[in-house]
Design a protein around this motif. Structure first.
Motif, PDB file in Angstrom:
ATOM      1  N   ARG A 131      31.077  51.548  48.742  1.00  0.00           N
ATOM      2  CA  ARG A 131      31.831  51.579  49.999  1.00  0.00           C
ATOM      3  C   ARG A 131      31.626  50.246  50.728  1.00  0.00           C
ATOM      4  O   ARG A 131      30.854  50.156  51.674  1.00  0.00           O
ATOM      5  N   ASP A 132      32.302  49.232  50.248  1.00  0.00           N
ATOM      6  CA  ASP A 132      32.193  47.893  50.826  1.00  0.00           C
ATOM      7  C   ASP A 132      33.602  47.331  50.971  1.00  0.00           C
ATOM      8  O   ASP A 132      34.258  47.030  49.966  1.00  0.00           O
ATOM      9  N   ASP A 133      34.074  47.208  52.220  1.00  0.00           N
ATOM     10  CA  ASP A 133      35.447  46.777  52.470  1.00  0.00           C
ATOM     11  C   ASP A 133      35.790  45.465  51.776  1.00  0.00           C
ATOM     12  O   ASP A 133      36.841  45.340  51.150  1.00  0.00           O
ATOM     13  N   LEU A 134      34.882  44.486  51.870  1.00  0.00           N
ATOM     14  CA  LEU A 134      35.170  43.171  51.310  1.00  0.00           C
ATOM     15  C   LEU A 134      35.234  43.205  49.779  1.00  0.00           C
ATOM     16  O   LEU A 134      36.136  42.611  49.169  1.00  0.00           O
ATOM     17  N   GLU A 135      34.310  43.919  49.153  1.00  0.00           N
ATOM     18  CA  GLU A 135      34.326  44.017  47.688  1.00  0.00           C
ATOM     19  C   GLU A 135      35.586  44.730  47.199  1.00  0.00           C
ATOM     20  O   GLU A 135      36.195  44.335  46.200  1.00  0.00           O
ATOM     21  N   ASN A 136      35.988  45.786  47.905  1.00  0.00           N
ATOM     22  CA  ASN A 136      37.189  46.522  47.533  1.00  0.00           C
ATOM     23  C   ASN A 136      38.429  45.641  47.669  1.00  0.00           C
ATOM     24  O   ASN A 136      39.282  45.599  46.774  1.00  0.00           O
ATOM     25  N   LEU A 137      38.524  44.934  48.784  1.00  0.00           N
ATOM     26  CA  LEU A 137      39.657  44.047  49.045  1.00  0.00           C
ATOM     27  C   LEU A 137      39.731  42.946  47.985  1.00  0.00           C
ATOM     28  O   LEU A 137      40.809  42.663  47.438  1.00  0.00           O
ATOM     29  N   ASN A 138      38.598  42.345  47.681  1.00  0.00           N
ATOM     30  CA  ASN A 138      38.573  41.272  46.682  1.00  0.00           C
ATOM     31  C   ASN A 138      38.969  41.771  45.291  1.00  0.00           C
ATOM     32  O   ASN A 138      39.627  41.056  44.530  1.00  0.00           O
ATOM     33  N   LEU A 139      38.584  43.012  44.962  1.00  0.00           N
ATOM     34  CA  LEU A 139      38.969  43.573  43.671  1.00  0.00           C
ATOM     35  C   LEU A 139      40.483  43.754  43.591  1.00  0.00           C
ATOM     36  O   LEU A 139      41.108  43.447  42.570  1.00  0.00           O
ATOM     37  N   VAL A 140      41.087  44.231  44.672  1.00  0.00           N
ATOM     38  CA  VAL A 140      42.545  44.374  44.704  1.00  0.00           C
ATOM     39  C   VAL A 140      43.209  43.016  44.506  1.00  0.00           C
ATOM     40  O   VAL A 140      44.128  42.875  43.690  1.00  0.00           O
ATOM     41  N   LEU A 141      42.745  42.002  45.243  1.00  0.00           N
ATOM     42  CA  LEU A 141      43.349  40.672  45.111  1.00  0.00           C
ATOM     43  C   LEU A 141      43.196  40.129  43.691  1.00  0.00           C
ATOM     44  O   LEU A 141      44.122  39.515  43.149  1.00  0.00           O
ATOM     45  N   LYS A 142      42.056  40.377  43.079  1.00  0.00           N
ATOM     46  CA  LYS A 142      41.830  39.913  41.701  1.00  0.00           C
ATOM     47  C   LYS A 142      42.814  40.599  40.745  1.00  0.00           C
ATOM     48  O   LYS A 142      43.424  39.955  39.890  1.00  0.00           O
ATOM     49  N   LYS A 143      42.979  41.923  40.903  1.00  0.00           N
ATOM     50  CA  LYS A 143      43.883  42.660  40.021  1.00  0.00           C
ATOM     51  C   LYS A 143      45.352  42.299  40.268  1.00  0.00           C
ATOM     52  O   LYS A 143      46.193  42.487  39.388  1.00  0.00           O
ATOM     53  N   MET A 144      45.643  41.774  41.466  1.00  0.00           N
ATOM     54  CA  MET A 144      47.024  41.430  41.818  1.00  0.00           C
ATOM     55  C   MET A 144      47.387  39.997  41.425  1.00  0.00           C
ATOM     56  O   MET A 144      48.543  39.589  41.579  1.00  0.00           O
ATOM     57  N   GLU A 145      46.416  39.242  40.921  1.00  0.00           N
ATOM     58  CA  GLU A 145      46.694  37.854  40.537  1.00  0.00           C
ATOM     59  C   GLU A 145      47.837  37.801  39.533  1.00  0.00           C
ATOM     60  O   GLU A 145      47.831  38.509  38.523  1.00  0.00           O
ATOM     61  N   GLY A 146      48.826  36.962  39.824  1.00  0.00           N
ATOM     62  CA  GLY A 146      49.950  36.764  38.915  1.00  0.00           C
ATOM     63  C   GLY A 146      51.014  37.850  38.941  1.00  0.00           C
ATOM     64  O   GLY A 146      51.990  37.775  38.205  1.00  0.00           O
ATOM     65  N   LYS A 147      50.850  38.866  39.783  1.00  0.00           N
ATOM     66  CA  LYS A 147      51.823  39.954  39.830  1.00  0.00           C
ATOM     67  C   LYS A 147      52.913  39.626  40.862  1.00  0.00           C
ATOM     68  O   LYS A 147      52.618  39.312  42.007  1.00  0.00           O
ATOM     69  N   ALA A 148      54.163  39.689  40.421  1.00  0.00           N
ATOM     70  CA  ALA A 148      55.296  39.388  41.307  1.00  0.00           C
ATOM     71  C   ALA A 148      55.586  40.561  42.243  1.00  0.00           C
ATOM     72  O   ALA A 148      55.906  40.365  43.416  1.00  0.00           O
ATOM     73  N   ASN A 149      55.480  41.787  41.735  1.00  0.00           N
ATOM     74  CA  ASN A 149      55.728  42.965  42.557  1.00  0.00           C
ATOM     75  C   ASN A 149      54.491  43.237  43.415  1.00  0.00           C
ATOM     76  O   ASN A 149      53.448  43.638  42.901  1.00  0.00           O
ATOM     77  N   ARG A 150      54.617  43.000  44.706  1.00  0.00           N
ATOM     78  CA  ARG A 150      53.480  43.176  45.606  1.00  0.00           C
ATOM     79  C   ARG A 150      53.709  44.342  46.577  1.00  0.00           C
ATOM     80  O   ARG A 150      53.006  44.483  47.574  1.00  0.00           O
ATOM     81  N   LYS A 151      54.693  45.200  46.245  1.00  0.00           N
ATOM     82  CA  LYS A 151      54.986  46.356  47.100  1.00  0.00           C
ATOM     83  C   LYS A 151      53.804  47.318  47.128  1.00  0.00           C
ATOM     84  O   LYS A 151      53.162  47.570  46.103  1.00  0.00           O
ATOM     85  N   ALA A 152      53.561  47.852  48.311  1.00  0.00           N
ATOM     86  CA  ALA A 152      52.450  48.787  48.494  1.00  0.00           C
ATOM     87  C   ALA A 152      52.748  49.690  49.682  1.00  0.00           C
ATOM     88  O   ALA A 152      53.648  49.401  50.486  1.00  0.00           O
TER      89      ALA A 152
END
Length: 194
Positions: free
Chosen positions: A94-115
C-alpha cells in the motif's frame, strides 16, 4: 443540531475528509477508528461491489451500526482494466508512489491511454443493502502532475479538463470525482429516507 451518525468503513483519512465535506450538515461521518474497529477488513471479493459489501457488512454485523463502505479503483483500457480492485496495493504494497510508478512503467509505449476511476458504495441501513456506482472517464498522463489528492490522482486527467486530479483542489475534485458521483446518489437516497 444533532446529526444522525453513519459509519464509513475506512481508515483512510483522505477519504473520510472528502466524504465528510460532501455530507456536511446532513450526517456525522464516523470512520473505523472512531468506533474502535482496528481490524483490517479483508477485501477478498472479485469486484468493487463485493469488496464494498464485505466492509459494510462487517461493521453492521460486529458493531450493530448503519454503515457505508466504498471500494474504488483505477481501470486502464490498455492494461485490461488493471489495476482495478488491486489499485491500493498494485505494486504488492500500500504505497501510492510505488503503485503509480508501476502503472507508468506498464503504460510505457502504449498509445491507448484511456482510463476511468470507479467507485461502488455499499450502504447497510435498516437491515438492507443498497449499491451506488460512480464512474469518471479520462486518460493517463505521461508523467505525474500536481501535488494535491492521493493515489493515482497525479496521472489521471478527466475528460474535459486540462489538469489532473492532483492539480485540483479537494473542493473542485469533489464536484466531479467518481466518489462524488456515487456519493451524490447515496446522499439523494438518504434524503429520501428522512
Amino acid at each position: 443540531m444533532i446529526l444522525p451518525e453513519l459509519v464509513f468503513a475506512t481508515n483512510n483519512k483522505h477519504k473520510t475528509e472528502e466524504i465528510g465535506k460532501l455530507l456536511v450538515n446532513q450526517y456525522k461521518v464516523l470512520n473505523l477508528k472512531d468506533i474502535g474497529c482496528d481490524v483490517d477488513i479483508p477485501e477478498t471479493g472479485n469486484s468493487f461491489a463485493e469488496n464494498a459489501e464485505l466492509k459494510s457488512s462487517y461493521v453492521t454485523e460486529n458493531f450493530k451500526l448503519d454503515c457505508f463502505a466504498d471500494d474504488s479503483g483505477l481501470e486502464i483500457d490498455a492494461l485490461d482494466n488493471e489495476p482495478g480492485i488491486y489499485s491500493a496495493r498494485y505494486s504488492g504494497v500500500r504505497d501510492d508512489l510505488e503503485n503509480l510508478n508501476l502503472v507508468l512503467k506498464k503504460m510505457e509505449g502504449k498509445a491507448n491511454r484511456k482510463a476511468h476511476f470507479k467507485t461502488v458504495i455499499s450502504l447497510n441501513q435498516n437491515n438492507k443493502n443498497y449499491l451506488f456506482e460512480g464512474v469518471i472517464y479520462g486518460h493517463i498522463t505521461q508523467t505525474p502532475i500536481g501535488d494535491e489528492g492521493f493515489g493515482y490522482d497525479p496521472i489521471f486527467m478527466p475528460i474535459g479538463y486540462d489538469r489532473t486530479f492532483a492539480q485540483m483542489s479537494m473542493t473542485e475534485k469533489n464536484e466531479i470525482s467518481h466518489r462524488a458521483i456515487a456519493m451524490k446518489k447515496l446522499i439523494a437516497f438518504l434524503k429520501e429516507q428522512v
